[in-house]
Design a protein around this motif. Structure first.
Motif, short mmCIF file in Angstrom:
data_model
loop_
_atom_site.label_atom_id
_atom_site.label_comp_id
_atom_site.label_asym_id
_atom_site.label_seq_id
_atom_site.Cartn_x
_atom_site.Cartn_y
_atom_site.Cartn_z
N GLY A 108 12.48 -26.57 -45.86
CA GLY A 108 11.68 -27.76 -46.41
C GLY A 108 10.20 -27.45 -46.39
N ASP A 278 17.38 -32.34 -39.10
CA ASP A 278 17.48 -32.58 -40.32
C ASP A 278 17.06 -31.53 -41.21
N TYR A 279 16.22 -30.66 -40.77
CA TYR A 279 15.95 -29.51 -41.59
C TYR A 279 16.82 -28.20 -41.21
N TYR A 283 19.95 -30.03 -43.26
CA TYR A 283 19.65 -29.25 -44.63
C TYR A 283 20.99 -28.85 -45.08
N LYS A 286 23.08 -31.54 -46.57
CA LYS A 286 22.55 -31.98 -47.90
C LYS A 286 22.94 -30.92 -49.03
#
Length: 330
Positions: A108, A278-279, A283, A286
């Motif tokens: 990100g 979340d990264y 990630y 997603k």
């Protein structure tokens, strides 16, 4: 060469100080007030290696609002969720001729850096280097000098003269750099590594060596690696390692290179800070959903980490309440 490290945490300090020791001019920028003020007060940062030989190393550190330097290259080492705000605070002194180099965890950050730096000026990589920030102005390098390794690649996948000079300085600083021409494959290899080691060590509060020595570790690692590679293949990422090589890397770093190390995600959780799950695992989830693929093990782990974060915040509130009650009684 002249570098400015943005983010004087564990990894930022290690890269900056070793590049400084290799003969480069290095400045530091940080936004954590306690850290900056402590280093101003001390005249530098206390550095240990494997918890020994603690000594003060002079350095120049400032807040972004006070910085007046003009480096050849900015080195970014921040948490993913901190980067956007820090880039805004630093934007006034970015110049078109300057490079941005980073080995931040997760994904990100590259997209954010491209908002401020030209594509041909962005270099990113991965670092299998263990470092711990004991507290403000106090860092501990884990492993003997020269331990660890890293890979880096140009965003354009076309190394220029500056890139080769950067690699030369990283070699002098004994980071063991490997220059590749596969940008996404290079970065995703570390995302996959972290999605296994960082997350599982954090959830079960154990060192990398303790995890890797569990008799079921290979099976757990393979499940996560296979899912991650399935995601990457669907997104057209050509990985720089095979699935087996990725597992071998997890085992070597965990059992041989840094068996006593707690990963950075564990350090964040232990210190009541938000994690970068979340990264990393998130990630991958997603990216998989973008192609209709459900990386369900990574999704499950992402939720588990967030639940654990809630538990740590509840614990922190209890500690704060107990401290306030003790102060009131006194």
């Amino acid at each position: 060469m002249k570098f400015t490290v943005v983010g004087a945490g564990a990894m930022g300090l290690r890269y900056g100080l070793l590049l400084q020791d290799a003969g480069n001019e290095v400045d530091f920028i940080d936004g954590w007030e306690k850290n900056v003020e402590k280093m101003h007060e001390q005249g530098g940062v206390y550095v240990s290696r494997d918890h020994e030989d603690k000594h003060l190393v002079p350095l120049k550190v400032s807040y972004p609002e006070d910085y007046t330097g003009n480096p050849d290259c900015f080195i970014f080492f921040l948490k993913q969720m901190q980067l956007s705000d820090m880039l805004k605070r630093c934007a006034r002194f970015f110049k078109p001729n300057q490079y941005a180099f980073t080995c931040m965890n997760g994904m990100g950050h590259v997209e954010k850096l491209l908002q401020y730096f030209k594509p041909e000026k962005v270099i990113a990589g991965t670092a299998l280097v263990a470092t711990v920030l004991n507290g403000a102005g106090d860092v501990d390098f884990i492993g003997k000098r020269g331990a660890g390794s890293m890979k880096l690649a140009n965003y354009t996948e076309k190394p220029d003269e500056f890139t080769h000079k950067l690699v030369e300085q990283l070699e002098k600083a004994q980071f063991n750099p490997e220059l590749t021409t596969n940008f996404r494959g290079t970065l995703m290899a570390k995302v996959v590594f972290n999605s296994v080691v960082n997350t599982l060590c954090t959830m079960f509060e154990m060192t990398m060596g303790e995890y890797a020595n569990y008799e079921g570790a290979d099976e757990m690692s393979r499940q996560l690696i296979d899912e991650a590679y399935d995601v990457c293949e669907r997104d057209g990422v050509q990985m720089v390692t095979t699935r087996q090589e990725e597992l071998d890397s997890v085992n070597y770093v965990s059992k041989v290179a840094n068996p006593l190390h707690y990963p950075s995600m564990y350090q964040d959780m232990h210190n009541y800070r938000p994690t970068e799950v979340d990264y990393i695992n998130g990630y991958l989830v997603k990216l998989g959903l973008k192609h209709g693929y459900n990386a369900k093990t990574h999704a499950f782990l992402t939720h588990e980490v967030h639940l654990a974060e809630r538990g740590k915040q509840r614990e922190l509130k209890k500690l704060q309440s107990a401290k306030e009650a003790a102060v009131a009684e006194a």
